[in-house]
Scaffold this motif. Structure first.
Motif, short mmCIF file in Angstrom:
data_model
loop_
_atom_site.label_atom_id
_atom_site.label_comp_id
_atom_site.label_asym_id
_atom_site.label_seq_id
_atom_site.Cartn_x
_atom_site.Cartn_y
_atom_site.Cartn_z
N ASP A 159 0.50 -1.50 -0.04
CA ASP A 159 -0.15 0.04 0.31
C ASP A 159 0.85 1.63 -0.42
O ASP A 159 1.58 1.66 0.33
N LYS A 160 0.22 2.24 -0.66
CA LYS A 160 1.80 3.12 -0.84
C LYS A 160 2.91 3.43 -2.11
O LYS A 160 3.51 4.24 -2.03
N GLN A 161 2.56 2.41 -2.36
CA GLN A 161 4.20 1.86 -2.87
C GLN A 161 3.75 1.84 -4.23
O GLN A 161 2.75 0.99 -4.30
N THR A 162 4.71 1.82 -5.16
CA THR A 162 5.03 1.43 -6.60
C THR A 162 4.83 -0.29 -6.66
O THR A 162 5.60 -0.77 -5.84
N ASP A 163 4.02 -1.20 -7.15
CA ASP A 163 3.68 -2.44 -7.46
C ASP A 163 5.15 -2.72 -8.46
O ASP A 163 5.57 -2.46 -9.09
N VAL A 164 6.05 -4.04 -8.09
CA VAL A 164 6.76 -4.44 -8.53
C VAL A 164 6.03 -5.88 -9.11
O VAL A 164 6.32 -7.04 -8.51
N HIS A 165 6.97 -6.28 -10.38
CA HIS A 165 6.42 -7.17 -11.22
C HIS A 165 8.65 -7.43 -11.66
O HIS A 165 9.29 -7.35 -12.42
N ALA A 166 8.74 -8.63 -11.54
CA ALA A 166 9.98 -9.10 -11.13
C ALA A 166 10.62 -10.96 -11.03
O ALA A 166 9.14 -11.57 -11.24
N GLU A 167 11.71 -10.45 -11.46
CA GLU A 167 11.78 -12.44 -11.37
C GLU A 167 12.86 -12.84 -10.19
O GLU A 167 13.00 -11.84 -9.76
N TRP A 168 12.15 -14.06 -9.08
CA TRP A 168 13.05 -14.22 -8.36
C TRP A 168 14.97 -13.88 -8.50
O TRP A 168 15.23 -14.53 -9.01
N SER A 169 15.14 -13.99 -7.73
CA SER A 169 17.29 -14.02 -8.19
C SER A 169 17.22 -15.45 -7.14
O SER A 169 16.28 -15.96 -6.07
N ASP A 170 18.86 -16.25 -7.45
CA ASP A 170 19.43 -17.59 -6.54
C ASP A 170 17.65 -18.87 -6.98
O ASP A 170 17.84 -19.41 -5.60
N VAL A 171 17.34 -18.75 -8.22
CA VAL A 171 15.94 -19.88 -8.24
C VAL A 171 17.07 -21.74 -8.51
O VAL A 171 17.90 -20.98 -9.23
N ARG A 172 16.57 -22.59 -8.23
CA ARG A 172 17.66 -23.61 -8.07
C ARG A 172 16.36 -23.81 -9.51
O ARG A 172 15.64 -24.09 -10.19
N LYS A 173 17.51 -24.05 -10.50
CA LYS A 173 17.69 -24.58 -12.32
C LYS A 173 16.79 -26.02 -12.33
O LYS A 173 15.88 -26.63 -12.81
N THR A 174 18.02 -26.82 -11.21
CA THR A 174 17.20 -28.35 -11.21
C THR A 174 16.79 -28.92 -9.73
O THR A 174 16.97 -27.69 -8.67
N VAL A 175 15.11 -28.93 -9.25
CA VAL A 175 14.63 -29.79 -7.80
C VAL A 175 14.00 -30.85 -8.23
O VAL A 175 13.68 -31.44 -8.90
N PHE A 176 15.11 -31.40 -6.77
CA PHE A 176 14.34 -32.97 -7.41
C PHE A 176 14.23 -33.29 -5.97
O PHE A 176 14.25 -33.12 -4.92
N SER A 177 12.76 -34.44 -5.58
CA SER A 177 11.79 -34.44 -4.97
C SER A 177 11.01 -35.66 -5.14
O SER A 177 11.60 -36.11 -5.93
N ALA A 178 10.09 -36.62 -4.54
CA ALA A 178 9.40 -37.22 -4.08
C ALA A 178 7.76 -36.49 -4.79
O ALA A 178 7.25 -36.08 -3.99
N GLN A 179 6.82 -37.98 -5.38
CA GLN A 179 5.74 -37.99 -4.88
C GLN A 179 4.75 -39.25 -4.47
O GLN A 179 6.11 -40.46 -4.88
N ALA A 180 3.63 -39.63 -4.52
CA ALA A 180 2.64 -40.82 -3.93
C ALA A 180 1.41 -40.18 -4.48
O ALA A 180 0.68 -39.30 -4.27
N GLY A 181 0.83 -41.12 -4.78
CA GLY A 181 -1.09 -40.99 -5.16
C GLY A 181 -1.30 -41.90 -5.64
O GLY A 181 -1.39 -43.19 -5.40
N ALA A 182 -2.73 -41.68 -5.75
CA ALA A 182 -3.76 -43.43 -6.42
C ALA A 182 -4.11 -42.54 -7.64
O ALA A 182 -4.61 -41.34 -8.16
N GLY A 183 -4.69 -43.85 -8.21
CA GLY A 183 -6.30 -42.86 -9.38
C GLY A 183 -6.72 -44.17 -9.62
O GLY A 183 -6.77 -45.46 -8.80
N VAL A 184 -7.74 -44.19 -10.64
CA VAL A 184 -9.09 -45.69 -10.98
C VAL A 184 -8.63 -45.31 -12.48
O VAL A 184 -9.31 -44.19 -13.07
N ASP A 185 -8.88 -46.38 -13.15
CA ASP A 185 -9.00 -46.70 -14.49
C ASP A 185 -10.67 -46.98 -15.02
O ASP A 185 -10.81 -48.02 -14.44
N ILE A 186 -11.18 -45.98 -15.20
CA ILE A 186 -12.74 -46.41 -15.65
C ILE A 186 -12.74 -46.65 -17.61
O ILE A 186 -12.58 -45.30 -18.12
N PRO A 187 -13.03 -47.37 -18.08
CA PRO A 187 -13.08 -47.85 -19.25
C PRO A 187 -14.49 -47.11 -19.88
O PRO A 187 -15.21 -47.18 -19.84
N ILE A 188 -14.26 -46.69 -20.80
CA ILE A 188 -14.98 -45.82 -21.80
C ILE A 188 -15.28 -46.87 -23.32
O ILE A 188 -16.47 -45.69 -24.46
#
Length: 657
Positions: A159-188
Motif C-alpha cells: 500500500d502506497k508503494q509502486t507495484d513490483v513485477h520481477a523475477e526471483w533471484s537464486d532460483v534452483r534450475k533443477t529440483v529433485f523431490s518425490a510424490q505418491a498418489g492413487a487413481g482408478v481407470d474407468i473404461p470408456i
C-alpha cells in the motif's frame, strides 16, 4: 498447524472417491488388456507454502518477511504406462508443473498491507512405480520427480508503494523431490475393441522434501494434485471377449500399524564428561504482557556495578552440572543480555545497534519498549545515544503468532512482545549465516555434564502413536530384578544407563516393551542390552547450539556456513557426533516430534557433507528428535525466553575414547 489437518481431509476425501470409482470400474466385463498405454492428463495443483521469504532478488528485500501461503495452479502432462500384469507396472509423466500461489498478507512497518504472489513453473519428469494392489482398476503410484525451472516471476505490492513485477533471484534450475498418489481407470470404449480407452481420475501428494525453489531463504512447497487422465492402449485379442462379470472387490480395512520396538544402548556408560560449550545469545529482551518496564528477571546494575562488569565474569559461579543445571546457568547468562550489550558497546566504541520493539497492534508502545532498553544502556553504561536507534512495530519481523491462529495465543503473544537487538557491527554478532544473521556473539563456558546423552538407553517404538494408547518398558537383570519405566505415549523414550545399572559396575538386561492397543490388547516386544560404567575425567567434549524461529525447520540453511566452517572442523576422525533436536510446548505433540526430527536430520546432513569434503572418516553419528519432551528439553517452558531456547538443535562432539 491447521494446514496439516486440511491436507489430511483433502487426501481422505480424494481417496474415498477413488475407492468408490474403483469398485464401479471393476464391475465391468473382461476386456482386452494392452501392455502399453499412452495419453495425457490435466490437473489442479493445490500448492501450500511455508518457511521464511524476505530477500526476493538483489534489488528488493521486503521490510516484513512472508511465511505461509497457498495457490491453485495448472498441471498438464504427456504420459506412458507399462502394465505387464495385473498388479505391477510403471508410469512416466513429462509435464508442465506450476507451483505458483500467493503468500499470506503481512503488514509492513508503515502499518501498510503487503502482498506477494508468484508464478513459478517447471518442466517435470516423473517416473513412478505403479501397483494395483487389488488386481482391479484401482492403483497407487510413487516415485521421484525431477523438475527444471522455466518461469520464476513474482509480484510484490505494498500500500502506497509502486507495484513490483520481477523475477526471483537464486532460483534452483533443477529440483529433485518425490510424490505418491492413487487413481482408478474407468473404461470408456467397447469391451471387444483392440484399442482401449479409459478416463482415470487421480490424486497425488508431492512432498516438500527437497522442494526448496531457491538456494536462499527457507521457502518450501508441498502440493496436493487432483486431476484426470485420458489413456489409450492397443493389443491383439486371442479370443472374443466374454461378458463375464467379475465380483466387486471392496478395499480391505487397513490393519493397525505394527509397532517396531528397538533399543539403542551404549556398551560403555560414561558417568560424567567435561564440556566446553558455545552458548548462543538470543538477540531479544522479552517483556511481560501489560507492562512496558524491563522485567525484574533481567539483571539490572547500578552505574558503579556496570563500571566493574565484564562479560567474562558470567562464566564463573554458575551451577556446575550441565544436564540438571543447564537451564538455570544459561538463563543466568541470558538474563544479563543488557549488561553484555553494554559491555560490548563500551568496548567497541565504533559499533552501533538498532532496537526494534514489538507490541501487539501498538507500534507506539513497541517503541516505548525499545526506548526503555536504550535508556538503560545510556544511563547505566554511558553509551552515546546516537549509537542506538529505536523502532516500534506491532509484530516482530519473524512473529510467533501467525494469521488465523486460535490456540495457545497467550504463549504466542508473550513471545512476540519483545525488543530485538540488531546490528551490522561484527564485534557484537556471531556471523552464522552471513551479514544478515541476527544472533549475538556467543558466550563460552566450561562445565561438567552428568549423564550425557550417549550414556542413555533410548527406547524406540515406531508406530506407537498410531497403534497404542500407551506403552511401558520393563528392564530385568540376570537375577530377575525388574525395573519399570513409563507409561509413554510418544514413539521414543530415554533412561540414563546409570539409572538402570544402579550400584552395579556392569550387567546384562532383558528389555520388554508392553504396549496397550486402542482396542485394549496388550502386545509385548523384547530386546536385550549389556551395560558397563566408565568414568574418564580426562575426556572433554564440545557442545554447540543453534536456534530456530517459531515453527521453522528450514532455517537450518542459514546455519550451513557455521556448521561447515566452525563445527565440522572440530570433529575428529573416529569421533562421535550426537545431534538432538527440541521444540517448545506450543502446538501438537506429534507435529513437534516431526519438526525436531527434521531439524536434527538436516544439521546432521550438513555436517556429514562437510566431513566428506574434508576427508574425515570413521565418524559415528547419532541423531534424535525429542520434540516437546519435557524430560529431555534443555530448558523449562515457563518463560518466553525458555521456549525460544527450546527451539533448538544441540550438537555434542565427543572425541575418540
Amino acid at each position: 498447524m491447521s494446514s496439516y489437518h486440511i491436507v489430511k481431509q483433502k487426501k481422505a476425501v480424494a481417496f474415498s472417491i477413488l475407492f468408490f470409482a474403483a469398485a464401479i470400474a471393476n464391475a465391468q466385463v473382461k476386456r482386452v488388456k494392452p501392455v502399453w498405454w499412452f495419453g495425457e492428463s490435466v490437473a489442479a495443483n493445490f500448492n501450500t507454502y511455508r518457511g521464511t521469504t524476505q530477500m526476493l532478488n538483489s534489488s528488493l528485500t521486503t521490510p516484513t518477511a512472508f511465511h505461509k501461503g497457498s495457490g491453485v495452479k495448472p498441471y498438464a502432462s504427456l504420459l506412458a504406462e507399462y502394465r505387464p500384469g495385473k498388479i505391477w507396472g510403471g508410469m512416466l509423466n513429462v509435464a508442465y508443473d506450476n507451483r505458483g500461489g500467493k503468500f499470506d498478507q503481512v503488514m509492513a512497518p508503515c502499518n501498510c498491507p503487503a502482498d506477494l504472489s508468484t508464478n513459478i513453473g517447471y518442466v517435470t519428469v516423473e517416473p513412478s512405480l505403479r501397483v494395483a494392489p487389488l488386481g482391479n482398476a484401482f492403483y497407487i503410484f510413487a516415485g521421484p520427480t525431477l523438475s527444471f525451472n522455466v518461469t520464476k516471476k513474482f509480484t510484490y505490492t505494498q500500500d502506497k508503494q509502486t507495484d513490483v513485477h520481477a523475477e526471483w533471484s537464486d532460483v534452483r534450475k533443477t529440483v529433485f523431490s518425490a510424490q505418491a498418489g492413487a487413481g482408478v481407470d474407468i473404461p470408456i470404449s467397447a469391451k471387444a475393441s483392440t484399442t482401449q480407452w479409459s478416463l482415470s481420475p487421480f490424486v497425488s501428494f508431492l512432498t516438500d522434501l527437497g522442494r526448496d525453489p531457491r538456494s536462499v531463504g527457507s521457502w518450501s512447497v508441498y502440493t496436493i494434485r487432483a486431476g484426470m487422465a485420458l489413456k489409450f492402449g492397443t493389443a491383439k485379442t486371442t479370443a472374443p471377449a466374454m461378458a463375464i462379470t467379475d465380483p466387486v472387490i471392496l478395499p480391505a480395512v487397513a490393519a493397525a500399524k505394527e509397532v517396531q520396538f528397538s533399543v539403542r544402548a551404549p556398551k560403555v556408560v560414561p558417568l560424567n564428561r567435561q564440556v566446553k560449550e558455545t552458548f548462543p545469545l538470543r538477540n531479544s529482551v522479552f517483556f511481560d504482557l501489560g507492562s512496558t518496564a524491563i522485567p525484574n528477571r533481567y539483571v539490572m546494575l547500578s552505574p558503579s556495578q556496570a563500571a566493574a562488569f565484564k562479560e567474562e565474569q558470567l562464566q564463573q559461579s554458575q551451577p556446575d552440572n550441565l544436564s540438571n543445571g543447564r537451564s538455570a546457568r544459561q538463563l543466568a547468562v541470558y538474563h544479563n543480555i543488557l549488561n553484555i550489550m553494554g559491555d560490548r558497546l563500551r568496548s567497541n566504541p565504533q559499533s552501533s545497534v538498532t532496537l526494534t520493539g514489538a507490541s501487539d497492534k501498538d507500534p507506539a508502545e513497541g517503541k516505548t519498549l525499545a526506548e526503555n532498553v536504550k535508556s538503560y544502556l545510556v544511563s547505566i553504561f554511558g553509551i552515546d545515544p546516537s549509537r542506538i536507534v529505536t523502532v516500534g512495530r506491532d509484530k516482530p519481523v519473524v512473529p510467533s503468532e501467525q494469521p488465523g491462529a486460535v490456540n495457545e495465543l497467550v504463549l504466542l503473544r508473550e513471545g512476540d512482545r519483545r525488543v530485538d537487538i540488531e546490528s551490522s557491527s561484527k564485534e557484537l554478532l556471531l556471523q552464522v549465516g552471513g551479514i544478515t544473521s541476527p544472533f549475538l556473539r556467543p558466550v563460552q563456558s566450561t562445565t561438567v555434564q552428568s549423564d550425557p546423552l550417549d550414556s542413555h538407553v533410548i527406547f524406540s517404538a515406531d508406530g506407537a502413536s498410531e497403534s497404542l494408547d500407551s506403552w511401558t518398558v520393563e528392564v530385568k537383570d540376570e537375577q530377575g530384578n525388574v525395573q519399570r519405566f513409563g507409561p509413554y505415549t510418544g514413539e521414543q523414550a530415554s533412561v540414563p544407563g546409570k539409572t538402570i545399572l544402579g550400584n552395579n559396575a556392569q550387567g546384562n538386561y532383558t528389555i520388554s516393551m508392553l504396549g496397550k492397543t486402542k482396542t485394549g490388547t496388550i502386545i509385548r516386544k523384547e530386546s536385550s542390552v549389556s551395560l558397563m560404567k566408565m568414568e574418564d575425567p580426562k575426556q572433554e567434549g564440545l557442545r554447540y547450539s543453534i536456534l530456530f524461529d517459531f515453527d521453522q525447520s528450514k532455517t537450518i540453511a542459514s546455519y550451513e556456513k557455521f556448521l561447515t566452517d566452525v563445527v565440522a572442523p572440530l570433529v575428529p576422525e573416529n569421533g562421535t557426533v550426537i545431534i538432538h533436536g527440541h521444540t517448545d510446548i506450543i502446538g501438537e505433540e506429534k507435529y513437534n516430534q516431526t519438526l525436531s526430527n527434521n531439524r536434527a536430520t538436516e544439521a546432521k546432513q550438513i555436517i556429514e557433507r562437510a566431513l566428506s569434503a574434508r576427508g574425515i572418516k570413521g565418524v559415528k553419528f547419532e541423531s534424535y528428535g525429542f520434540g516437546e519432551d519435557t524430560g529431555m528439553a534443555p530448558f523449562e517452558n515457563n518463560l518466553a525466553e525458555e521456549r525460544f531456547y527450546n527451539r533448538s538443535v544441540i550438537i555434542d562432539i565427543i572425541p575418540v575414547k
